[in-house]
Structure formats: structure tokens, C-alpha cells
Scaffold this motif. Structure first.
Motif: not given
Length: 162
Positions: A55, A106, A113, A117
Motif C-alpha cells: 500500500t 493499492e 487497504a 482487498y
């Protein structure tokens, strides 16, 4: 950490346990090695897909790329390619090991995140590591692992660094 499932019913049938998709929270630091070892173990055992998730908290990570290398869009694309390559380099030569590896990038807050996900992919397991934070740093920025534990509906394996 395995949360109880509302749809679980007691029965005399054998329960078939499978791990098709395993999401691994990656921060690309040397501390990630034990997390990767657990993911490899489960992936080999269950012929799973490993999703390595990184991320980006800010649009341009100055530790990975110089912002003056070109126009913003080009810099972002270069950064994304470099990050994908670094993620895939975490598992070189997996041919014949019975699992696949996918690099996922991401943007946003890492804990959020990861949870988002994992839910989108209907992943069977999320594996994250623990970082050692000082009290002040933990108070100011929080802990990705804590956020995942609190908000994930999927099972979470937390790996302590060696």
C-alpha cells in the motif's frame, strides 16, 4: 485470529479446509521474511494463490523514485513498475512449487487497504507481520496490524519478527 462465522452449522460431516487465496501485507522491509516463509508454507500445502499487497500511502514514494525524473504520470507509472518488480522478486523461481504469486498495489491507509482487498478477493487468510513501534509513534500513526485485527472478517495470521 479466526472470527466465528454466522453461517457455521454443527454437523457430523467432515469439514473441508482450503486456502485458495492468501493475502500477504508487504512493506518491503527485511522484517518481511518470516511473513513470506509462512505464506510459502501455506501456499505449497494448499496450492494457494499468494497476493502480495503493498500500500502506497502517498502518491510518490521518495525512497523509491526521484520526483524530478519526469512528468507526474510517468513518475507514477515507473514507481508502480518498480514496486511490482520488487514484490515479485520476493518469491523468485516458484515454478513447480504448486502456487502462484500476484503483486498488488493499492493506495491509502495500509490497514484499511488490506482489509478491503482481502474482502474483495474473498481471501481465505491474511498474513501480516508486527512492526516494533515506540509509544509515541504508535499513538500518532497507529498500527497496521492492530487495524487489520480489529476490522478484518477474514482469518488473520500475525507473524512476530525473529
Amino acid at each position: 485470529i479466526i472470527r466465528p462465522q454466522k453461517r457455521f452449522k454443527r454437523s457430523e460431516e467432515k469439514v473441508h479446509f482450503a486456502l485458495k487465496n492468501v493475502v500477504v501485507g508487504c512493506d518491503l522491509t527485511p522484517d518481511i521474511s518470516p511473513v513470506l516463509e509462512y505464506a510459502r508454507y501455506f501456499a505449497k500445502k494448499f496450492n494457494s494463490n499468494i497476493h502480495l499487497l503493498y500500500t502506497m500511502e502517498s502518491p510518490v514514494d521518495e525512497n523509491l523514485i526521484d520526483k524530478t525524473e519526469g512528468p507526474y504520470d510517468e513518475v507514477q507509472q515507473t514507481l508502480m513498475h518498480r514496486l511490482r518488480d520488487r514484490l515479485l522478486d520476493l518469491y523468485p523461481n516458484t515454478t513447480g512449487e504448486g502456487f502462484t504469486v500476484k503483486a498488488v498495489l493499492e493506495t491509502g491507509i495500509p490497514g484499511e487497504a488490506l482489509v478491503r482487498y482481502t474482502k474483495q478477493q474473498a481471501a481465505d487468510l491474511m498474513i501480516v507481520g508486527i512492526k516494533r513501534h515506540g509509544t509515541i509513534e504508535k499513538f500518532l500513526v497507529g498500527s497496521t496490524t492492530e487495524a487489520v485485527i480489529r476490522h478484518s472478517s477474514s482469518p488473520v495470521l500475525v507473524v512476530h519478527p525473529t
